[in-house]
Each structure stands twice: as structure tokens, then as C-alpha cells.
Design an enzyme around this catalytic site. Structure first.
Site, PDB file in Angstrom:
ATOM      1  N   ASN A  87       1.051  -1.266   0.011  1.00  0.00           N
ATOM      2  CA  ASN A  87       0.054   0.135   0.124  1.00  0.00           C
ATOM      3  C   ASN A  87       0.899   1.173   0.064  1.00  0.00           C
ATOM      4  O   ASN A  87       2.032   1.007  -0.040  1.00  0.00           O
ATOM      5  CB  ASN A  87      -0.910  -0.199   1.147  1.00  0.00           C
ATOM      6  CG  ASN A  87       0.006  -0.107   2.465  1.00  0.00           C
ATOM      7  OD1 ASN A  87       0.546   0.807   2.838  1.00  0.00           O
ATOM      8  ND2 ASN A  87      -0.306  -1.299   3.389  1.00  0.00           N
ATOM      9  N   LYS A 111       8.987 -16.961 -10.895  1.00  0.00           N
ATOM     10  CA  LYS A 111       8.303 -15.814 -11.466  1.00  0.00           C
ATOM     11  C   LYS A 111       7.191 -16.645 -12.052  1.00  0.00           C
ATOM     12  O   LYS A 111       7.160 -17.357 -13.229  1.00  0.00           O
ATOM     13  CB  LYS A 111       9.132 -15.159 -12.221  1.00  0.00           C
ATOM     14  CG  LYS A 111       8.394 -13.830 -12.947  1.00  0.00           C
ATOM     15  CD  LYS A 111       9.225 -13.050 -13.821  1.00  0.00           C
ATOM     16  CE  LYS A 111       8.659 -11.979 -14.260  1.00  0.00           C
ATOM     17  NZ  LYS A 111       9.258 -11.319 -15.570  1.00  0.00           N
TER      18      LYS A 111
END
Ligand code: PMT
Length: 401
Positions: free
Chosen positions: A209, A288
Site C-alpha cells: 500500500n 516468477k
């Protein structure tokens, strides 16, 4: 202003030693009792007699020269001091202290000290910027040592840059401000959480955030200024550790939870400024993730609500949560106060310009038990943090905690 305050000045060897003489004079004029310890290199620049005359006290420089057989000098001096200043502080003395080395009168005394230590570095600009020196300064910041940054200008070595010992007047002003501040939280342990958490998806991606850590770091700084032993449990941010604060770095909500839990029992105040993720990816991919045709989704699971956990476990600790709201601020803040069994909720409307995430200012309302409510105007986060801490400390002292 410094009447009856005991200041120990540790002088290490650099051309700025002459300014340390003026510093003794300024501190004495302000009413402090000053004692001086010198390193061997400092004695190459100025005779101990100069400091003896200025301070009207014996000057110490040899660990084995015990002037009073009833005490051990470096322990006695460390215990005597209300505050210790190292000025000028060379790269050498900074390096030794950062690495726990005590091989002379200055470093053994510093290692034995429990009083606040202020370090005023002075050296060549390239030395000051050397990665090893920066590492040592960062380590000492983490250990709760306070720094008085050198100023910029002409250096004795001929360079122009950052490295000049701060002026004696300025050092005196800083320590006077520090010592005269009301030590409302002296003897208390304050744990502050700050910044965002990162919840990893795979080795290159995470959920997070916008928290910059500014509000939480300001709260930690204010707690340390009020005399508290301050532990700052911080998510990944790029802010320096405030003076006098010990930082524990964490990444995820779970790491923050474990770090807070470890400090909780011995703490007096816990301030949860961090913006902790409520959810994390259910699966952590060790490789990934490759993009595929069409849409994708990530399944999330709940993290532990740390504040709620603390609320259910608390005994005498004062629990202070923050609430980042976008609407119905008062309603949600009061409900968090209740649900999480907190003593205070500090609510900010994060949709407001100049408030909440990332800004240097904030506007908050504090909610407490028994319908307590106090709104603050828009203030710089550091000023606001001081006001908030003062308000809560004074209220809690009245409650005789
Ligand atoms: O860091 P800055 O950029 O300066 O921004 C400051 C700030 C906006 C982050 C700060 O002022 C703030 O509001 N912090 C709380 C943010 C938040 O997570 O609010 P919340 O309403 O989601 O959570 C309420 C309380 O529960 C908070 O104290 C939070 O730390 C705590 N919590 C939340 C989730 C969780 N899993 N565990 C928690 O302990």
C-alpha cells in the site's frame, strides 16, 4: 537552562578539537556541569589543561589512570552523566562504537553508558561519505544513538563539503532543547509500528500500500523525545531511523506480528501506525509467474489482525491504533476502538488532500474510551505526533498507569 545537568564531553582527534573547547564554555555558561574525556589523538591538538580550566574538572584520557581509588573511572563517568556528547567524533571513534570496541578511555566509557549519547561527527567530506563510515553511522542510529549532522563549508583539509563540526552554539541549543523537554515517558517502553507491509506473490511481485512510514516514524521520534525507550517495528520504507530509536525491520504482516508479539509483554504503550495488509496471497510461488492468455486471479487469505490480537492479550499496556478511512470516519473509528479493544484510535480521512498516506502533514481525530474525542487541525506529521503523544501520555499518567 542546563542548571544541575551533568554533561560528559568525549573529544576525539581532529582539527575541530578547538571548537570542543568553545563547546565546554557554552555548556558551562548555560549552567551545566561538564566533564571531559579525551582520546590520545585529541591530545595531539589541544592540551588537557585547556579543558580542565574551561570545565573546572579533571580531564580523563588514560583508562588505567584511576584518579579516585574508590571507583572505576570509566564506569563512574558513564553513570555520572545525564547526557554524553562526542564532539568532534572521528570516523575512528564512530567505527569503534558501532562495532563494540572499547580500547581507550572514550570508547570504554561510551560502551558503559546508559545516558543518551549525541555524536557530532567532523571529518573530510570523502571520509564522511565512505560506505564504511555510513554503515557505522547507520548501525549507531539503529542502536539509538543521536547524531548532530556536520555542516557544509570549508574543511581544514582544503575541501569544501559536508564534514565541519556543527557550531558549539547549535550543539548547546540542541542538547538544551532535548534536556529541557518534559520527559513524560521516561522509564516507559513504547513500541511503534510504521510503514506498509509487503505480501509476496512470487520472487518479483508483492501486494502493498501507499504508506511511506512518515507518520509512524514521527510517532517514534516523539516517543523518544519524551524519554521513552522506543522500539520502531518498520515495514520497508526509505526513512532514516529517528534519533534515540531502535528499529527492527520487517517485511510482511506475519513478520510484523512476530516482532510486535516479542516486544509486547514488556511494553507500556503500543502504537500501531503501520498500514498492515489484511490479506496475503494464499500461495507463494517460488518461480516468477508467467503471463498467460486471458485473465488471471490470485486467491488471498487473511493475515492476523495484530491490533485485535494485542487487544485480546493486553494487561496494563496502552494500545493505540490508527484508522485509515475514506468515509464515515467517526463511525468506523469508534467501531475499531470497540472491536479491537484498543485504548485509543487515531483516525485519518485518507481522501483528504495533505492528509493520510505519503504527505508531510496529517489531520486526525483521536477517539478513546468513555466517549473521549479530540480533533486536531492539519499539522506537520512531526508536530502532530508530539501533540498526540503528549495528550495520551498526560491522560494515561492521570489514570496512574
Ligand atoms: O505512512 P504514511 O505515508 O505517513 O501514512 C500514514 C498512515 C495513513 C498509514 C497512518 O496515519 C494510518 O492511518 N495508519 C493505519 C493504516 C491502517 O492500516 O488502518 P486500518 O484502518 O486498516 O487498520 C486499523 C488498525 O489496525 C491500524 O492500527 C493497523 O495498524 C491495525 N492492523 C490492521 C490490519 C492488520 N492485519 N493488523 C493490524 O494491526
Amino acid at each position: 537552562m542546563l542548571a544541575k545537568r551533568k554533561i560528559l564531553l568525549c573529544v576525539s582527534g581532529g582539527i575541530a578539537v578547538y571548537k570542543a573547547v568553545a563547546l565546554v564554555s557554552k555548556l558551562s555558561q548555560a549552567g551545566a556541569e561538564v566533564k571531559v574525556i579525551m582520546t590520545e589523538s585529541a591530545r595531539q591538538f589541544v592540551q588537557p589543561l585547556t579543558f580542565q580550566v574551561m570545565s573546572r574538572n579533571d580531564v580523563f584520557y588514560d583508562t588505567f589512570d584511576e584518579k579516585d581509588s574508590s571507583v572505576i573511572a570509566h564506569i563512574d563517568l558513564a553513570d555520572w552523566a545525564d547526557l554524553i556528547i562526542v564532539a568532534p567524533a572521528t570516523a575512528n571513534v564512530i567505527g569503534k562504537l558501532a562495532n563494540g570496541i572499547g580500547d581507550d578511555m572514550v570508547t570504554t566509557t561510551l560502551l558503559a553508558a546508559t545516558a543518551p549519547i549525541w555524536i557530532a561527527p567532523a571529518m573530510n567530506v570523502h571520509m564522511y561519505n565512505h560506505p564504511a563510515v555510513k554503515r557505522n553511522i547507520a548501525q549507531l542510529h539503529d542502536d539509538g544513538i543521536r547524531f548532530i549532522e556536520p555542516s557544509e563549508g570549508f574543511l581544514a583539509c582544503g575541501y569544501v563539503g559536508k564534514g565541519r563540526l556543527e557550531e558549539p552554539e547549535k550543539i548547546t541549543e540542541l542538547v538544551t532543547g532535548f534536556l529541557s523537554r518534559e520527559q513524560l515517558l521516561k522509564g516507559k517502553k513504547v513500541v511503534v509500528t510504521a510503514g506498509p507491509t509487503r505480501e509476496r506473490i512470487d520472487p518479483v511481485r508483492f501486494l502493498t500500500n501507499f504508506s511511506s512510514g512518515k507518520m509512524g516514524y514521527a510517532m517514534a521520534e516523539a516517543a523518544a523525545e519524551l524519554g521513552a525507550e522506543t522500539i520502531l517495528i518498520s515495514g520497508p520504507v526509505s526513512l532514516p531511523v529517528p534519533s534515540g530509536v531502535k528499529r527492527i525491520s520487517v517485511e510482511s504482516a506475519e513478520e510484523m506480528f512476530q516482532a510486535v508479539k516479542a516486544e509486547f509483554e514488556t511494553s507500556d504503550f503500543v502504537i500501531k501506525t503501520a498500514a498492515v495488509a489484511d490479506y496475503r496471497p494464499k500461495t507463494l510461488h517460488d518461480r516468477k509467474m508467467k503471463k498467460q492468455e486471458g485473465d488471471s486471479s490470485i486467491e488471498l487469505e487473511r493475515t492476523t489482525d495484530i491490533l485485535q490480537y494485542l487487544g485480546s492479550e493486553k494487561s496494563s499496556q496502552v494500545l493505540i491504533g490508527f484508522a485509515a478511512e475514506t468515509n464515515d470516519v467517526s463511525h468506523y473509528a469508534k467501531s475499531k476502538l470497540e472491536r479491537k479493544n484498543a485504548d485509543y484510535i487515531i483516525a485519518n480521512d485518507v481522501t483528504e488532500a495533505q492528509a493520510g498516506f505519503e504527505s508531510d502533514t496529517n489531520r486526525v481525530t483521536v477517539y478513546g474510551k468513555q466517549e473521549f474525542e479530540k480533533a486536531f487541525e492539519l499539522l506537520p506529521k512531526q508536530e502532530l505526533a508530539r501533540e498526540l503523544l503528549k495528550l495520551i501520555a498526560e491522560r494515561e499518567m492521570r489514570n496512574d498507569r
